[in-house]
Design a protein around this motif. Structure first.
Motif, PDB file in Angstrom:
ATOM      1  N   SER A 121       0.828  -1.216   0.000  1.00 23.53           N
ATOM      2  CA  SER A 121       0.000   0.000   0.000  1.00 23.53           C
ATOM      3  C   SER A 121       0.856   1.257   0.000  1.00 23.53           C
ATOM      4  N   ALA A 122       1.950   1.245   0.787  1.00 30.67           N
ATOM      5  CA  ALA A 122       2.840   2.408   0.841  1.00 30.67           C
ATOM      6  C   ALA A 122       3.528   2.626  -0.499  1.00 30.67           C
ATOM      7  N   LEU A 123       3.928   1.541  -1.163  1.00 30.35           N
ATOM      8  CA  LEU A 123       4.628   1.662  -2.433  1.00 30.35           C
ATOM      9  C   LEU A 123       3.675   2.020  -3.576  1.00 30.35           C
ATOM     10  N   ALA A 124       2.400   1.740  -3.401  1.00 27.38           N
ATOM     11  CA  ALA A 124       1.422   2.078  -4.441  1.00 27.38           C
ATOM     12  C   ALA A 124       1.053   3.553  -4.427  1.00 27.38           C
ATOM     13  N   ALA A 125       1.293   4.236  -3.301  1.00 25.72           N
ATOM     14  CA  ALA A 125       0.925   5.658  -3.219  1.00 25.72           C
ATOM     15  C   ALA A 125       1.910   6.400  -2.328  1.00 25.72           C
ATOM     16  N   PRO A 126       3.200   6.443  -2.689  1.00 31.31           N
ATOM     17  CA  PRO A 126       4.177   7.123  -1.834  1.00 31.31           C
ATOM     18  C   PRO A 126       4.053   8.637  -1.920  1.00 31.31           C
ATOM     19  N   ARG A 127       4.393   9.290  -0.817  1.00 33.81           N
ATOM     20  CA  ARG A 127       4.386  10.748  -0.747  1.00 33.81           C
ATOM     21  C   ARG A 127       5.760  11.233  -0.301  1.00 33.81           C
TER      22      ARG A 127
END
Length: 306
Positions: free
Chosen positions: A223-229
């Motif tokens: 999930s973190a790698l699919a939408a990093p900020r």
């Protein structure tokens, strides 16, 4: 005749009392009409200067070649376009600093780079004339102190005009966003270890070949790698990454991050991206917020590695 005369006088008095006071003048005359075609906005905040340029429906930061965060710029411009000088305030330059409308602003930066009470100066062209507005402190009961350069006095506007605490917040934080259902695999590469391939399945992401997911850590990493900020960006240096993470999606979709730690902070480079997006990331490094970084550093054992 006294009766009719008194009646007429009373009617005149009542008519005068019933007239509504004219509305306050627009804070920046002409900005509301000019806003749809406004092409450039210049911002000064602290020691930083940014130039925002419109590209279609988006704003870009010129020297950084990066997207502006619409959550800050769009509401601020719209607020200024609709703002009025609801209450005239001091015209004495010696007192501007008290309400945050002096420029240059007094130094007020905390050790982590945040402004305790952010103020800034914006300039733009309206009807062929450059206008400059200093956005000052918020007023405790609501509204914002503000000053249009060249005006007779500063103002208290009922509009809520806010600037971010850090200059870096003007930059769009999203590196990319891929719907998790489009992610077909996540690959974790650590020095001296075999690549760990995580794939979606029953119960969430799991090592390829495993029957079920044993912990939520693989899901959190995906999930973190699919939408990093990002929290901050800088020119790429020579730091050596200590973990590589690759996201694979439908078709040939691929993104990859190389990450490393500097003290408690996690920094990253984008080392793979679709052709149409790769130019955004070239020559840059990004500091990741903790809620993104922590899942990316998950221990291999908790991810299900043998």
């Amino acid at each position: 005749m006294r009766g009719p005369a008194l009646s007429a006088l009373a009617l005149l008095v009542l008519s005068a009392c019933s007239r509504e006071a004219p509305p306050p003048a627009p804070l920046v005359p002409g900005l509301a009409e000019a806003l749809p075609a406004l092409a450039e906005v210049r911002l000064q905040q602290g020691d930083a200067s940014l130039v925002f340029e419109r590209e279609g429906e988006e704003w870009r930061i010129r020297d950084a070649a990066w997207r502006a965060d619409r959550r800050w710029l769009q509401p601020l411009l719209l607020g200024l376009a609709n703002a009025r000088c609801d209450e005239a305030r001091t015209a004495d330059p010696a007192r501007f600093e008290r309400i945050g409308v002096a420029w240059p602003a007094a130094a007020g930066v905390s050790p982590d780079g945040a402004f305790a009470r952010p103020t800034g100066r914006l300039s733009f062209i309206v009807d062929g004339r450059e206008m400059a507005v200093v956005v000052g402190y918020p007023q405790a009961r609501g509204g914002t102190y503000v000053r249009v350069e060249g005006a007779l006095h500063s103002c208290l506007s009922a509009a809520t005009l806010r600037l971010p605490a850090r200059v870096s917040e003007w930059f769009d934080p999203q590196l990319w966003r891929i719907p998790i259902e489009r992610v077909t695999a996540v690959v974790v590469e650590d020095p001296g270890a075999d690549a760990l391939r995580l794939v979606p399945g029953e119960g969430g992401f799991r090592p390829e070949g495993a029957i079920i997911a044993l912990t939520p850590d693989a899901d959190a990493l995906a999930s973190a790698l699919a939408a990093p900020r990002q929290l901050d960006l800088r020119a790429a240096g020579s730091a050596e990454p200590t973990r590589l993470l690759r996201l694979e999606g439908e078709g040939s979709l691929t993104y990859a991050l190389a990450v490393w730690r500097e003290g408690e902070a996690t920094w990253a480079r984008v080392i793979a991206a679709p052709d149409e997006a790769s130019a955004w990331y070239q020559g840059r490094e990004f500091r990741l917020p903790e809620d993104v970084a922590a899942p990316l550093w998950a221990d291999r054992g908790t991810l299900g590695a043998p």
